[in-house]
Design an enzyme around this catalytic site. Structure first.
Site, PDB file in Angstrom:
ATOM      1  N   CYS A   1      -6.890  -5.971   3.313  1.00 45.09           N
ATOM      2  CA  CYS A   1      -5.629  -5.313   2.688  1.00 45.09           C
ATOM      3  C   CYS A   1      -4.791  -6.650   2.990  1.00 45.09           C
ATOM      4  O   CYS A   1      -5.245  -7.632   2.989  1.00 45.09           O
ATOM      5  CB  CYS A   1      -5.126  -4.274   3.511  1.00 45.09           C
ATOM      6  SG  CYS A   1      -4.517  -4.398   5.300  1.00 45.09           S
TER       7      CYS A   1
ATOM      8  N   ARG B   1      -4.228  -0.882   6.401  1.00 46.21           N
ATOM      9  CA  ARG B   1      -5.375  -0.171   5.508  1.00 46.21           C
ATOM     10  C   ARG B   1      -6.671  -0.373   6.109  1.00 46.21           C
ATOM     11  O   ARG B   1      -7.563   0.218   6.209  1.00 46.21           O
ATOM     12  CB  ARG B   1      -4.960  -0.320   4.144  1.00 46.21           C
ATOM     13  CG  ARG B   1      -3.864   0.504   3.529  1.00 46.21           C
ATOM     14  CD  ARG B   1      -3.484   0.025   2.255  1.00 46.21           C
ATOM     15  NE  ARG B   1      -2.931  -1.208   2.233  1.00 46.21           N
ATOM     16  CZ  ARG B   1      -2.654  -2.049   1.232  1.00 46.21           C
ATOM     17  NH1 ARG B   1      -2.743  -1.424  -0.128  1.00 46.21           N
ATOM     18  NH2 ARG B   1      -2.401  -3.327   1.158  1.00 46.21           N
TER      19      ARG B   1
ATOM     20  N   ASP C   1      -0.040   1.240   0.314  1.00 44.56           N
ATOM     21  CA  ASP C   1       0.516   0.630   1.379  1.00 44.56           C
ATOM     22  C   ASP C   1       1.340   1.486   2.347  1.00 44.56           C
ATOM     23  O   ASP C   1       2.293   1.367   1.932  1.00 44.56           O
ATOM     24  CB  ASP C   1       0.863  -0.751   1.298  1.00 44.56           C
ATOM     25  CG  ASP C   1       0.958  -1.637   2.600  1.00 44.56           C
ATOM     26  OD1 ASP C   1       0.852  -1.064   3.657  1.00 44.56           O
ATOM     27  OD2 ASP C   1       1.194  -2.855   2.301  1.00 44.56           O
TER      28      ASP C   1
END
Length: 158
Positions: A13, A19, A127
């Site tokens: 990520c 993540r 996100d």
């Protein structure tokens, strides 16, 4: 008799604090429960959080769902990752593009998005660092990672 090589998957990520460490932690637990032999790791395309643990809000959501991310530390993705891993899973299209920019010439390691493995109909994992929704992101990652591991169990998803 030739022993089959253990598949190695890297989750990536932006900062490696929300993540990708979640995907790493979820994949590790899911693989263990399913008896799937796989090596997983996480990285970020940016260098802001190198050495830091996952975001406390993401850790809390993960802990509530039975995942312990506390031992993970952020690192930045590097060109050598394309040699070390059999499959690189990006959390969103921006991460995928950034990974392609550091791909060594001639390397053909697949770089895929995570969510298309699942059934959400989305391509990018949102996100939660700025947008919130840590629990929803965790559920998306769980579902897509389970489907990814199902493919890995049948032969590395390429």
């Amino acid at each position: 008799m030739t022993r089959k090589r253990t598949p190695r998957i890297l989750f990536v990520c932006l900062g490696n604090i929300c993540r990708s460490p979640t995907a790493e932690g979820v994949a590790r637990v899911q693989a263990e429960k399913a008896g799937i032999d796989v090596v997983v790791d996480g990285a970020g395309t940016g260098a802001w959080h190198i050495g830091e643990p996952p975001d406390r809000r993401m850790q809390a959501a993960a802990r509530a769902a039975g995942y312990d991310l506390s031992a993970l530390r952020a690192r930045r993705s590097v060109p050598a990752d394309f040699e070390r891993f059999d499959l690189i899973i990006a959390m969103d299209e921006e991460n995928r593009r950034e990974l392609e920019q550091i791909r060594p010439a001639g390397n053909d390691t697949p770089v895929r998005l995570l969510l298309p493995y699942g059934s959400s109909g989305r391509r990018d994992v949102p996100d939660p660092y700025y947008e919130g929704g840590f629990d929803a992101v965790l559920r998306m990652i769980e579902e897509a990672t389970e489907a990814l591991l199902d493919e890995v169990a049948g032969g590395l998803a390429t």
